[in-house]
Design an enzyme around this catalytic site. Structure first.
Site, short mmCIF file in Angstrom:
data_model
loop_
_atom_site.label_atom_id
_atom_site.label_comp_id
_atom_site.label_asym_id
_atom_site.label_seq_id
_atom_site.Cartn_x
_atom_site.Cartn_y
_atom_site.Cartn_z
N GLY A 196 42.56 127.65 29.85
CA GLY A 196 41.73 128.41 28.93
C GLY A 196 42.29 129.75 28.51
N CYS A 217 74.49 130.06 20.77
CA CYS A 217 74.03 128.85 21.45
C CYS A 217 75.16 127.84 21.55
CB CYS A 217 72.84 128.27 20.70
SG CYS A 217 72.21 126.73 21.39
N ASP A 221 53.80 124.52 30.30
CA ASP A 221 54.03 123.46 29.33
C ASP A 221 53.66 124.02 27.98
OD1 ASP A 221 51.40 122.00 27.99
OD2 ASP A 221 50.90 123.10 29.82
N CYS A 249 74.48 124.49 22.26
CA CYS A 249 73.91 123.14 22.23
C CYS A 249 74.65 122.30 21.19
CB CYS A 249 72.41 123.17 21.97
SG CYS A 249 71.92 123.27 20.24
N ASP A 272 47.88 115.64 31.97
CA ASP A 272 46.69 116.46 31.78
C ASP A 272 45.49 115.50 31.78
OD1 ASP A 272 45.02 118.51 31.35
OD2 ASP A 272 45.76 119.04 29.37
N SER A 273 44.36 116.00 32.27
CA SER A 273 43.22 115.11 32.53
C SER A 273 42.51 114.60 31.29
CB SER A 273 42.19 115.86 33.37
OG SER A 273 41.69 116.96 32.61
N GLY A 274 42.67 115.32 30.18
CA GLY A 274 41.93 114.96 28.99
C GLY A 274 40.80 115.92 28.68
N GLY A 275 40.49 116.81 29.63
CA GLY A 275 39.41 117.77 29.38
C GLY A 275 39.67 118.56 28.10
N ASP A 334 38.13 119.11 33.35
CA ASP A 334 37.42 120.38 33.19
C ASP A 334 36.84 120.54 31.79
OD1 ASP A 334 39.84 120.49 31.88
OD2 ASP A 334 40.23 122.58 32.36
N CYS A 366 74.08 123.29 17.54
CA CYS A 366 74.76 124.51 17.11
C CYS A 366 76.27 124.32 17.07
CB CYS A 366 74.36 125.67 18.00
SG CYS A 366 72.66 126.19 17.67
#
Lengths: 384, 384
Positions: A229, A317, A279, A319, A91-94, A145, A322
């Protein structure tokens, strides 16, 4: 650059495909575990891979401040720094500059802010954000952005969106220009020229602004398009209305990425609008706070009802957590402040997210996605 | 009960063997990773097993206060609660009551103290400590003692030691008596009648007191003998002098356990006095604090020298952490507060401890232990 192949679509608009960038491939719809500072919290890269993670997201803002881009560049980029062989996105950091850092000044050229770590002053421009991301070397990088918060008045939303769209153009120019932007003090050879660049549609909660932003962004040669946003505090119905109206404005032949979303049922629903990438920090953050997503309702281990509960977190589950540990044991670890609680819950939650993405892809391939959404709709109440 | 087979001895006095208790076997000299609250900090049971851990130690004091003995008893004991299939040992709580808990009163019958968690008042007697450990159900349980701190005047050391020795007798009686001690409010059927019980030799830093304590303890039918109250702040030479004088007073046909020791080179040296079992929080505690033991000197990732160091923690180590991550990356994780730093360093350090125990056993089998100690002696300076 980036190749996106849509393999199948469902009558709902949901689609399944794959993205290949710099020789690394991930299936879509994809969930990207968040490795903010270069590590998915509480987990190893090996675990993320074993759980089915194919691409992780890191934050340029965090890595720029600590450990700094030069170390990561020297090592050969984020993937090598982390020892993660899958795909990477920064991510750009905006978003972070406007949400985490104390702001000093926002101007047409860029943003002056203070580091949330040591208070040092930094000036970030679209060109610098691209150069930082070139140095970090992720496979996919994002335009810089200015997000619109919620609530926002129309004038402010319009100003921020116009600025984001103008910055998007500058990001494209900086990215296309080998050797980095000429006015940068940190100019360097572009060894990462094959990185893909995504634009971010803003526009706040106004459909006209969203349309304007999408129009301006899609006139630029981005490799993919994010919707930014959303899911920042607005009512959920508004999120999905705006999403359903915005996603179709984005090119069909490029991946669509809904940033920062979301809960499992939100992902299920957003996929029906044709979103390909997601994400979210929830699986690990919620896990660290003692809560497990399950195939039914959430299990919050802080609740006394689990004190003597000898079931696994999720009886359905498979996993490792579990299969090995009871709710009573994990609740004890959580109450006792043992790191193992955070590990186990983060692992289980990420397992659930990544299995969900597999189920989503399967349901789309079988053209039964409407039914799949219907079946998951009840989670809105139970797992909301 | 407990079977101890000494397989080989070295001219130094070091011996290699195996302990079998309730069908579970561990090789000696053994290092027991510390799972204070029922989990080795930052690691899974599976990892501890893969690293070569064969027995773990938990603290009855902590588990009695949280989550409480009844839950663990109900589940079938500590091993099942944790899902740990190796051997288990619980410390009686004597050390914790006198070091962690605000004391209210110490009398001939027992100790009144406050919980360090919620301030609640508790009364612990030797009989209660045994009953708690019966409920927790570890394979090896420890007598309830009053350690002597450092420094201690002789009168106080004598009083505490005499009391510990008297309590040791009461622990044996309580353990032998099926159904639990009659005056206990928590009397219950002894389902764990085959647990082994170890006595703890005290005596502070006075060799005569140590001899007296060893004499009284060895007249009781314990399954093994611990040496307590060493390495609590006294000069290291004193530790090893007292150890060398005390260990030979303990029966050769039973395991000897040096409690709470220690650094790698301390373990190497203590083995030469005929010690068979060790426990220590250092590998995980030091790891959480950003320091790795290595085959050479310690690596403290807080030091700036590691900022761009692209070597593994220990270039000679073959653990998963050293095969995957650089010092620069791990330092970044540590500085950034990422849990993964604690995981990786704890894993690496425990790997080093458990490999060291293998090397120790091999050196004894090959009757070259004096040389082995000599080679490790340099660590006193480098890794001290």
């Amino acid at each position: 650059m980036l190749q996106f192949t849509a393999e199948a679509a469902d009558p709902t608009g949901a689609r399944v495909g794959r993205v290949t960038v710099r020789g690394r491939t991930f299936e879509t719809p994809a969930f990207m575990p968040v490795a903010t500072q270069g590590a998915v919290k509480a987990l190893t890269q090996e675990e993320v891979r074993q759980l089915g993670g194919q691409i992780v997201l890191a934050n340029a803002y965090h890595l720029y401040l600590r450990p700094g881009t030069s170390l990561i560049k020297e090592v050969g980029g984020l993937g090598r720094f982390m020892n993660w062989s899958g795909a990477t996105l920064t991510d750009s950091g905006g978003y972070q500059v406007f949400s985490l850092a104390p702001l000093i000044e926002v101007g047409a050229d860029g943003v002056t802010f203070r580091s949330h770590i040591d208070g040092s002053e930094h000036f970030l421009t679209p060109e610098a954000a691209i150069e930082i991301q070139h140095d970090l070397g992720a496979d996919i990088i994002m335009a810089f952005d200015q997000p619109v918060g919620y609530p926002a008045d129309r004038a402010k939303a319009q100003e921020a969106t116009a600025r984001s769209d103008a910055w998007a153009k500058r990001c494209v120019d900086a990215h296309m220009q080998a050797g980095g932007p000429p006015h940068s003090r940190r100019a360097s050879l572009r060894s990462q020229a094959d990185q893909a660049l995504f634009g971010i549609v803003q526009g706040g909660f106004d459909l006209d602004l969203r349309r304007e932003s999408a129009g301006r962004l899609t006139s630029l040669p981005f490799d993919g398009y994010a919707i930014g946003g959303l899911s920042v505090g607005e009512p959920k119905e508004q999120t999905f209305e705006l999403l359903a109206a915005t996603a179709p404005l984005l090119p069909e032949d490029k991946p669509r990425y809904l940033m920062g979303v979301g809960k499992p049922w939100e992902i299920v629903r957003a996929v029906a609008s044709g979103v390909d990438m997601f994400d979210c920090v929830l699986p690990t953050r919620v896990g660290r706070n003692g809560t497990a997503y399950t195939s039914r309702r959430k299990v919050n281990l802080k609740n006394a009802q689990y004190e003597r509960d000898l079931q696994p977190l999720d009886p359905e589950c498979r996993c490792q957590v579990c299969e090995r540990y009871t709710r009573a044991y994990l609740r004890h670890l959580y109450k006792a402040g043992e790191m193992l609680a955070a590990r186990c819950l983060s692992y289980h939650n990420l397992h659930l997210y990544l299995r969900l993405m597999e189920e989503i892809r399967q349901a789309i391939r079988e053209r039964r996605y409407a039914e799949f959404v219907e079946r998951h709709a009840k989670e809105v109440d139970e797992n909301g």
